[in-house]
Structure formats: C-alpha cells, structure tokens
Design a protein around this motif. Sequence first.
Motif, PDB file in Angstrom:
ATOM      1  N   PHE A  48       9.696   9.320   7.804  1.00 20.81           N
ATOM      2  CA  PHE A  48       9.410  10.190   6.349  1.00 20.81           C
ATOM      3  C   PHE A  48       7.866  10.009   5.971  1.00 20.81           C
ATOM      4  O   PHE A  48       7.503  11.168   5.106  1.00 20.81           O
ATOM      5  CB  PHE A  48      10.093   9.321   5.257  1.00 20.81           C
ATOM      6  N   ASP A  49       7.022   9.494   6.738  1.00 20.36           N
ATOM      7  CA  ASP A  49       5.571   9.455   6.383  1.00 20.36           C
ATOM      8  C   ASP A  49       5.334   9.546   4.951  1.00 20.36           C
ATOM      9  O   ASP A  49       4.695  10.623   4.200  1.00 20.36           O
ATOM     10  CB  ASP A  49       5.137  10.580   7.009  1.00 20.36           C
ATOM     11  N   PRO A  50       5.688   8.410   4.049  1.00 20.42           N
ATOM     12  CA  PRO A  50       5.561   8.485   2.633  1.00 20.42           C
ATOM     13  C   PRO A  50       3.962   8.029   2.482  1.00 20.42           C
ATOM     14  O   PRO A  50       3.402   7.645   3.090  1.00 20.42           O
ATOM     15  CB  PRO A  50       6.098   7.179   2.235  1.00 20.42           C
ATOM     16  N   GLU A  51       3.401   8.681   1.279  1.00 19.87           N
ATOM     17  CA  GLU A  51       2.099   8.613   0.813  1.00 19.87           C
ATOM     18  C   GLU A  51       1.845   7.212  -0.050  1.00 19.87           C
ATOM     19  O   GLU A  51       1.002   6.548   0.174  1.00 19.87           O
ATOM     20  CB  GLU A  51       1.834   9.838   0.032  1.00 19.87           C
ATOM     21  N   LEU A  52       2.812   6.627  -0.664  1.00 18.89           N
ATOM     22  CA  LEU A  52       3.103   5.681  -1.219  1.00 18.89           C
ATOM     23  C   LEU A  52       4.296   4.630  -0.989  1.00 18.89           C
ATOM     24  O   LEU A  52       5.423   5.257  -0.837  1.00 18.89           O
ATOM     25  CB  LEU A  52       2.925   5.986  -2.850  1.00 18.89           C
ATOM     26  N   ILE A  53       4.099   3.553  -0.916  1.00 15.23           N
ATOM     27  CA  ILE A  53       5.381   2.548  -0.524  1.00 15.23           C
ATOM     28  C   ILE A  53       5.300   1.485  -1.499  1.00 15.23           C
ATOM     29  O   ILE A  53       4.353   0.612  -1.801  1.00 15.23           O
ATOM     30  CB  ILE A  53       5.073   2.075   0.978  1.00 15.23           C
ATOM     31  N   MET A  54       6.707   1.255  -2.283  1.00 15.71           N
ATOM     32  CA  MET A  54       6.921   0.161  -3.129  1.00 15.71           C
ATOM     33  C   MET A  54       7.500  -0.890  -2.408  1.00 15.71           C
ATOM     34  O   MET A  54       8.534  -0.637  -1.810  1.00 15.71           O
ATOM     35  CB  MET A  54       7.538   0.718  -4.419  1.00 15.71           C
ATOM     36  N   ILE A  76       0.137   3.640   9.680  1.00 19.31           N
ATOM     37  CA  ILE A  76       0.598   4.301   8.657  1.00 19.31           C
ATOM     38  C   ILE A  76      -0.434   4.227   7.634  1.00 19.31           C
ATOM     39  O   ILE A  76      -1.064   3.139   7.237  1.00 19.31           O
ATOM     40  CB  ILE A  76       1.930   3.179   8.067  1.00 19.31           C
ATOM     41  N   LYS A  77      -0.717   5.456   7.012  1.00 21.44           N
ATOM     42  CA  LYS A  77      -1.860   5.454   6.089  1.00 21.44           C
ATOM     43  C   LYS A  77      -1.425   5.524   4.560  1.00 21.44           C
ATOM     44  O   LYS A  77      -2.157   5.938   3.827  1.00 21.44           O
ATOM     45  CB  LYS A  77      -2.340   7.030   6.340  1.00 21.44           C
ATOM     46  N   ALA A  78      -0.261   5.029   4.392  1.00 19.82           N
ATOM     47  CA  ALA A  78       0.449   4.889   2.979  1.00 19.82           C
ATOM     48  C   ALA A  78      -0.693   4.043   2.150  1.00 19.82           C
ATOM     49  O   ALA A  78      -1.022   3.040   2.578  1.00 19.82           O
ATOM     50  CB  ALA A  78       1.679   4.540   2.719  1.00 19.82           C
ATOM     51  N   ALA A  79      -0.249   4.085   0.882  1.00 14.70           N
ATOM     52  CA  ALA A  79      -0.916   3.237  -0.340  1.00 14.70           C
ATOM     53  C   ALA A  79       0.326   2.254  -0.766  1.00 14.70           C
ATOM     54  O   ALA A  79       1.508   2.534  -0.420  1.00 14.70           O
ATOM     55  CB  ALA A  79      -1.452   3.961  -1.227  1.00 14.70           C
ATOM     56  N   PHE A  80       0.121   1.133  -0.896  1.00 13.26           N
ATOM     57  CA  PHE A  80       1.203   0.183  -1.265  1.00 13.26           C
ATOM     58  C   PHE A  80       1.064  -0.496  -2.598  1.00 13.26           C
ATOM     59  O   PHE A  80      -0.094  -0.706  -3.101  1.00 13.26           O
ATOM     60  CB  PHE A  80       1.021  -1.099  -0.155  1.00 13.26           C
ATOM     61  N   ILE A  81       2.321  -0.605  -3.238  1.00 11.56           N
ATOM     62  CA  ILE A  81       2.329  -1.381  -4.417  1.00 11.56           C
ATOM     63  C   ILE A  81       3.445  -2.265  -4.359  1.00 11.56           C
ATOM     64  O   ILE A  81       4.502  -2.377  -3.863  1.00 11.56           O
ATOM     65  CB  ILE A  81       2.871  -0.457  -5.677  1.00 11.56           C
ATOM     66  N   MET A  82       2.982  -3.665  -4.662  1.00 14.82           N
ATOM     67  CA  MET A  82       3.941  -4.752  -4.436  1.00 14.82           C
ATOM     68  C   MET A  82       5.097  -4.822  -5.669  1.00 14.82           C
ATOM     69  O   MET A  82       4.612  -4.852  -6.486  1.00 14.82           O
ATOM     70  CB  MET A  82       3.238  -5.973  -4.170  1.00 14.82           C
ATOM     71  N   THR A  83       6.204  -4.992  -5.483  1.00 15.23           N
ATOM     72  CA  THR A  83       7.169  -5.424  -6.647  1.00 15.23           C
ATOM     73  C   THR A  83       7.983  -6.790  -6.313  1.00 15.23           C
ATOM     74  O   THR A  83       8.492  -6.861  -5.163  1.00 15.23           O
ATOM     75  CB  THR A  83       8.300  -4.269  -6.579  1.00 15.23           C
ATOM     76  N   THR A  84       7.783  -7.673  -7.048  1.00  8.30           N
ATOM     77  CA  THR A  84       8.191  -9.132  -6.572  1.00  8.30           C
ATOM     78  C   THR A  84       8.173  -9.948  -7.956  1.00  8.30           C
ATOM     79  O   THR A  84       7.685  -9.614  -8.951  1.00  8.30           O
ATOM     80  CB  THR A  84       7.359  -9.783  -5.688  1.00  8.30           C
ATOM     81  N   ALA A  85       9.206 -10.967  -7.814  1.00  7.21           N
ATOM     82  CA  ALA A  85       9.204 -11.975  -8.692  1.00  7.21           C
ATOM     83  C   ALA A  85       8.180 -13.148  -8.406  1.00  7.21           C
ATOM     84  O   ALA A  85       7.893 -14.030  -9.262  1.00  7.21           O
ATOM     85  CB  ALA A  85      10.608 -12.543  -8.798  1.00  7.21           C
ATOM     86  N   GLU A  86       7.405 -13.268  -7.294  1.00  3.15           N
ATOM     87  CA  GLU A  86       6.588 -14.154  -6.935  1.00  3.15           C
ATOM     88  C   GLU A  86       5.230 -13.939  -7.734  1.00  3.15           C
ATOM     89  O   GLU A  86       4.509 -13.012  -7.902  1.00  3.15           O
ATOM     90  CB  GLU A  86       6.259 -14.037  -5.322  1.00  3.15           C
ATOM     91  N   ARG A  87       4.961 -15.174  -8.342  1.00  2.00           N
ATOM     92  CA  ARG A  87       3.494 -15.380  -9.075  1.00  2.00           C
ATOM     93  C   ARG A  87       2.414 -16.315  -8.410  1.00  2.00           C
ATOM     94  O   ARG A  87       1.656 -16.429  -9.131  1.00  2.00           O
ATOM     95  CB  ARG A  87       3.928 -15.649 -10.426  1.00  2.00           C
ATOM     96  N   GLU A  88       2.677 -16.799  -7.264  1.00  3.47           N
ATOM     97  CA  GLU A  88       2.115 -17.693  -6.575  1.00  3.47           C
ATOM     98  C   GLU A  88       0.653 -16.858  -6.337  1.00  3.47           C
ATOM     99  O   GLU A  88       0.557 -16.006  -5.806  1.00  3.47           O
ATOM    100  CB  GLU A  88       2.577 -18.157  -5.332  1.00  3.47           C
ATOM    101  N   THR A  89      -0.639 -17.769  -6.670  1.00  2.00           N
ATOM    102  CA  THR A  89      -1.899 -17.046  -6.467  1.00  2.00           C
ATOM    103  C   THR A  89      -2.120 -16.745  -5.026  1.00  2.00           C
ATOM    104  O   THR A  89      -2.852 -15.854  -4.727  1.00  2.00           O
ATOM    105  CB  THR A  89      -2.935 -18.222  -7.158  1.00  2.00           C
ATOM    106  N   THR A  90      -1.400 -17.568  -4.253  1.00  2.00           N
ATOM    107  CA  THR A  90      -2.064 -17.546  -2.822  1.00  2.00           C
ATOM    108  C   THR A  90      -1.180 -16.182  -2.231  1.00  2.00           C
ATOM    109  O   THR A  90      -1.870 -15.316  -1.416  1.00  2.00           O
ATOM    110  CB  THR A  90      -1.325 -18.487  -1.678  1.00  2.00           C
TER     111      THR A  90
END
Length: 228
Positions: A48-54, A76-90
């Motif tokens: 699908f060649d998305p431009e943005l991946i969540m 893959i040249k997409a930009a990424f946004i993370m969606t998560t419950a994890e808050r660990e600094t690492t």
Amino acid sequence: MNRIPVMIVEDDLRASYVLENTINQHTDFYVVAACESQLEAELKAEAFDPELIMVDISLPDGSGIDLVQSLKSKGIKAAFIMTTAERETTTIEKAIQLGVMDYLVKPIRMSRVLQALDDYLDFKKRLTKNDKIDQQDIDALFRKSATLAGSRKTPKGIDENTLDKLTQYLETINDDSPFTAEDIGEAINLSRITARRYLEYLEAQGQVSMTLDYKTGGRPKQRYTKTV
C-alpha cells in the motif's frame, strides 16, 4: 494537496477502529490499511506504500520498535508515529533514535491524534516550501521552536472561543449530572464528533471525567461529569 495515506498497526481492534475513524475525519489524511501484527504490517507496507504509519509498540508477533527498524531496512520511506501504553524511558529513547515523529500514550485522545497529524503536516510543509530554509524553520523541524513546544494556549483543532463557550455552558450543569457529546453538541451548536473532541481535551486537562455506560442495549455510550 492530495490526502496522505496512513497505515495503522494495532492488535487491539477497538483502538484500531477509534484511530481509523479519527484519522479519516481529518481532511488531509485517510487510512489505506490496518494491520494486527508485525508480519501483516510488513506485507501491507510494501503493498500500500503509506506515507505515515501509526505503530503500536506491543504486537502479538514482535515489537513496534523492531517493525520500524525492519521497514526502514527494506527502504520503506514512511514517517512513523508510535501509539502505546509504554512509558519507559528506554523505549521512548529507542523511538527517538529511530526518528519517530511522535509518541502517543494510551488511552489516546482524539484531539491528541489530530494534533499529531497537524504537526506532521506542518513538518512536511516546512520541508517542501523552499529548497533552503532559515534557522527558525530548522528549529521547528527539530522541535525547538515555541510553536511545537507548546506556546499555543490550546492545541490545533481546539478553538479558544469554542472552548470558552463550552466551559461557560458546563458551569450551568450540576456537578453530579452526567452528559454526553450529543448533549453538548445540541446545547452549543456543535457536531457530536466536534463536541467529543473538545470533551476529550477537557478530560485530558482534568476538567471533566468520562465513564462508559454499558446499559445502552448496544455500543457503550461515553458519559461525562464535571470534575469537582
């Protein structure tokens, strides 16, 4: 400008559904594919060649961090946004090192998703408006400008005048009286979707609280009360 194709990688079907609905409400974005696993995401990203991946970090067959690394290694040249419950600094540090555009902590609010999309649009426009850009634009791209650091009184998608109108109306409601987005929409002439976005913003600010009413005979209804 053509609408930007987005792919969702999320194994929680409810969260995926909410994300898809929210993204499709934005006039500049649309969901081109939704995946529930790392393997499915790798296949659909190429198809699908998305431009943005969540990307959710916790996947049934791997990690969202590993997925981002894998897709980048495949070109893959997409930009990424993370969606998560994890808050660990690492974990957050790894995401930053991978060049992730944004990091949304669950439970994710509609207003925060829309803000992330608007920030991506701003990022893209700054990169494409000229062959060379000045220091102010460079600072903004690297999240050093006041605009991206939060000098706005409200995030994009939240109009101050509408917010004032809503908060003034809430002052007329009893503290223990529940209300819905539909109620607010009818009272101050907003669509249900817009009213919900403003209520989610107020919830994030601690001014209202939300509970799910399962006694509706169908899909649970979101009911809000003022925070005392």
